[in-house]
Design a protein around this motif. Structure first.
Motif, PDB file in Angstrom:
ATOM      1  N   PHE A 200       0.717  -1.250   0.000  1.00  0.00           N
ATOM      2  CA  PHE A 200       0.005   0.166  -0.024  1.00  0.00           C
ATOM      3  C   PHE A 200       1.049   1.242   0.152  1.00  0.00           C
ATOM      4  O   PHE A 200       1.058   1.986   1.015  1.00  0.00           O
ATOM      5  N   PRO A 201       1.338   1.570  -1.061  1.00  0.00           N
ATOM      6  CA  PRO A 201       2.501   2.655  -1.243  1.00  0.00           C
ATOM      7  C   PRO A 201       2.049   3.984  -1.224  1.00  0.00           C
ATOM      8  O   PRO A 201       2.710   5.011  -1.070  1.00  0.00           O
ATOM      9  N   LYS A 205      -4.275   4.277  -0.677  1.00  0.00           N
ATOM     10  CA  LYS A 205      -4.172   2.800  -0.324  1.00  0.00           C
ATOM     11  C   LYS A 205      -3.805   2.665   1.249  1.00  0.00           C
ATOM     12  O   LYS A 205      -4.533   1.636   1.797  1.00  0.00           O
ATOM     13  N   VAL A 206      -3.298   3.381   1.989  1.00  0.00           N
ATOM     14  CA  VAL A 206      -2.971   3.457   3.228  1.00  0.00           C
ATOM     15  C   VAL A 206      -4.300   3.538   4.171  1.00  0.00           C
ATOM     16  O   VAL A 206      -4.596   2.814   4.945  1.00  0.00           O
ATOM     17  N   MET A 207      -5.196   4.727   3.640  1.00  0.00           N
ATOM     18  CA  MET A 207      -6.456   5.035   4.260  1.00  0.00           C
ATOM     19  C   MET A 207      -7.607   3.903   3.998  1.00  0.00           C
ATOM     20  O   MET A 207      -8.288   3.264   4.822  1.00  0.00           O
ATOM     21  N   GLU A 208      -7.433   3.181   2.846  1.00  0.00           N
ATOM     22  CA  GLU A 208      -8.329   2.067   2.426  1.00  0.00           C
ATOM     23  C   GLU A 208      -7.812   0.872   3.137  1.00  0.00           C
ATOM     24  O   GLU A 208      -8.808   0.046   3.928  1.00  0.00           O
ATOM     25  N   MET A 209      -6.753   0.494   3.701  1.00  0.00           N
ATOM     26  CA  MET A 209      -6.330  -0.643   4.535  1.00  0.00           C
ATOM     27  C   MET A 209      -6.783  -0.535   5.900  1.00  0.00           C
ATOM     28  O   MET A 209      -7.358  -1.209   6.758  1.00  0.00           O
ATOM     29  N   GLU A 216      -2.154  -6.341  10.453  1.00  0.00           N
ATOM     30  CA  GLU A 216      -2.069  -7.862   9.804  1.00  0.00           C
ATOM     31  C   GLU A 216      -1.127  -8.078   8.864  1.00  0.00           C
ATOM     32  O   GLU A 216      -0.440  -9.243   8.776  1.00  0.00           O
ATOM     33  N   THR A 217      -0.935  -7.205   7.805  1.00  0.00           N
ATOM     34  CA  THR A 217      -0.104  -7.315   6.792  1.00  0.00           C
ATOM     35  C   THR A 217       1.342  -7.457   7.139  1.00  0.00           C
ATOM     36  O   THR A 217       2.090  -8.398   6.914  1.00  0.00           O
ATOM     37  N   TRP A 218       1.690  -6.552   8.032  1.00  0.00           N
ATOM     38  CA  TRP A 218       3.188  -6.617   8.581  1.00  0.00           C
ATOM     39  C   TRP A 218       3.431  -7.709   9.294  1.00  0.00           C
ATOM     40  O   TRP A 218       4.425  -8.500   9.270  1.00  0.00           O
ATOM     41  N   ARG A 232       0.367   5.948  13.224  1.00  0.00           N
ATOM     42  CA  ARG A 232       1.007   7.479  12.600  1.00  0.00           C
ATOM     43  C   ARG A 232       1.096   7.195  11.074  1.00  0.00           C
ATOM     44  O   ARG A 232       0.825   8.193  10.559  1.00  0.00           O
ATOM     45  N   LEU A 233       1.085   5.992  10.636  1.00  0.00           N
ATOM     46  CA  LEU A 233       1.200   5.908   8.966  1.00  0.00           C
ATOM     47  C   LEU A 233      -0.244   6.311   8.299  1.00  0.00           C
ATOM     48  O   LEU A 233      -0.391   7.272   7.549  1.00  0.00           O
ATOM     49  N   VAL A 234      -1.449   5.972   9.143  1.00  0.00           N
ATOM     50  CA  VAL A 234      -2.374   6.263   8.604  1.00  0.00           C
ATOM     51  C   VAL A 234      -2.809   7.805   8.940  1.00  0.00           C
ATOM     52  O   VAL A 234      -3.475   8.485   8.070  1.00  0.00           O
TER      53      VAL A 234
END
Length: 425
Positions: A200-201, A205-209, A216-218, A232-234
């Motif tokens: 999710f670059p 896509k970050v907001m969608e995830m 979970e992906t990590w 923090r990323l979101v």
């Protein structure tokens, strides 16, 4: 190694045929002279092929037979890589090879006709005259393991340049598409940031995830997944000022860059393994790694660039080969600044310099020498001068280990401190 001009001139005798060759990509030009500079045959034009090389060989043999010559020395300019195949062929034939400095050719080509004209007939003669006068250096073509190491070091440098280029291009992509990314991840090459860029670059896509799916992906690909980092990323993604137009093609570009990065990393790891295997085959080379701060790359680069160290009678010859020898510009009452020549093998010089910076951070003996150079009462050195002086010291240490097979001794090195100071002065 016969280094003085007198010694080189003494090798050009009555029975010596001096051949000057102007190297080209597809066609070479050769002229032949005796020890006094008298031309012995007409200009030869030959191709960079097996038939051309055979024609050159027959031409030289015919001249030797007619003029009663028993030895041949062939001189040429090191014009890029074009001389490699011809040089290898002449070496296999047992001929002595000499390289002349292109700068010397440029300066002396006007002696005969007082004209700056440069052509395929004039250059071979200029080259031959420089060889006749001893203004050349002997060609060293490494054999076997040394050539393997030199090629490996060159390939590693190419891969490193590619990895650096990819790193900068990814940073540029992030600056345009997701500039806030670097506030969450300091280095995009780390595991968590690579997973993020692949999955999710973009801020959208970050907001969608969302936080939960990111964590979970990590967790699927790494042992520890930080919930706070995901939050923090979101948060930064929701306020991103990154460009959104053309996002589909830009994501494809990023994924291509990451695929290239993975490929070059794999090649780099394999090459380092090969370099280690090659280095271990060189007598006493493994002892270089016992010096704290000296790693595989430093040792392999030194051995590959220097080649068979037994061809040197003094470590100062290696210092000159690296372009680290001191030169002075003085005349009459004017005393110019002393600097290093910077004429020699660039890769060897750069490797020694940057390796010394790393060594000073880890090796106590070299740090003590560095401090002594900076703090001594008579003629103290500045930091750059001290580093250059210590590069010379490192060359002497490497030389002693490779020639004598002795183990590295911190006590011996510190006891030799005064010699390092005299070299730097």
């Amino acid at each position: 190694m016969k280094n003085t001009q007198n010694q080189k001139i003494s090798q050009i005798k009555f029975e010596t045929l001096v051949v000057g060759i102007d190297i080209g990509k597809e066609t070479h030009y050769a002229r032949a002279f005796d020890y006094r500079g008298m031309e012995l045959a007409r200009l030869l034009k030959f191709s960079n092929t097996d038939q051309g090389f055979e024609r050159l060989g027959q031409w030289m043999r015919d001249i030797c037979k007619q003029q009663e010559k028993t030895g041949i020395i062939v001189g040429f300019e090191p014009t890029g890589h074009y001389w490699f195949t011809l040089g290898d062929h002449l070496k296999r034939q047992g001929h002595k090879l000499a390289i002349v400095n292109p700068f010397h050719v440029k300066r002396t080509k006007e002696l005969d006709d007082n004209s700056p004209t440069k052509n395929d007939r004039k250059d071979p003669k200029t080259i031959a005259m420089l060889v006749k006068d001893g203004r050349y250096r002997e060609v060293y073509i490494p054999d076997d393991i040394y050539q393997e190491l030199r090629e490996a070091v060159s390939e590693r440098e190419r891969l490193q340049e590619q990895l650096t280029s990819i790193y900068n291009r990814v940073v540029r992509w992030l600056d345009i598409r997701f500039p806030e990314f670097t506030t969450v991840f300091k280095d995009w090459r780390r595991n968590a940031s690579l997973i993020t860029l692949r999955s999710f670059p973009t801020p959208e896509k970050v907001m969608e995830m969302g936080v939960d799916k990111i964590v979970e992906t990590w967790r699927k690909q790494m042992k520890r997944a930080s919930l706070k980092r995901a939050e923090r990323l979101v948060k930064v993604a929701s306020r991103s000022v990154g460009r959104t137009s053309g996002k589909v093609a830009s994501e494809v570009s990023l994924q291509n860059l990451l695929a290239e990065y993975d490929l070059y990393c794999q090649q780099y790891d394999k090459l380092e393994q090969l370099m280690q295997e090659l280095l271990m085959q060189v007598p006493n080379a493994d002892k270089l790694l016992d010096i704290k701060g000296v790693g595989l790359i430093t040792a392999a680069t030194f051995v590959g660039e220097v080649g068979d160290i037994s061809r040197f009678q003094d470590p100062r010859q290696i210092q000159k080969l690296a372009g680290l020898n001191l030169v002075e510009n003085s005349s009459g009452k004017h005393k110019g600044r002393t600097t290093i020549s910077r004429r020699g093998r660039r890769r060897l010089r750069h490797s020694l310099f940057f390796s010394m910076i790393a060594i000073l951070g880890k090796n106590q003996e070299f740090r003590l020498l560095h401090q002594r150079n900076l703090m001594r009462e008579n003629n103290p050195l500045n930091k750059m001068q001290s580093i250059i002086a210590l590069c010379g010291k490192l060359i002497r240490v490497f030389y002693a280990i490779l020639i004598k097979g002795v183990d590295y001794s911190p006590e011996k090195m510190l006891g030799d401190m005064e010699q390092s100071i005299r070299v730097a002065a």
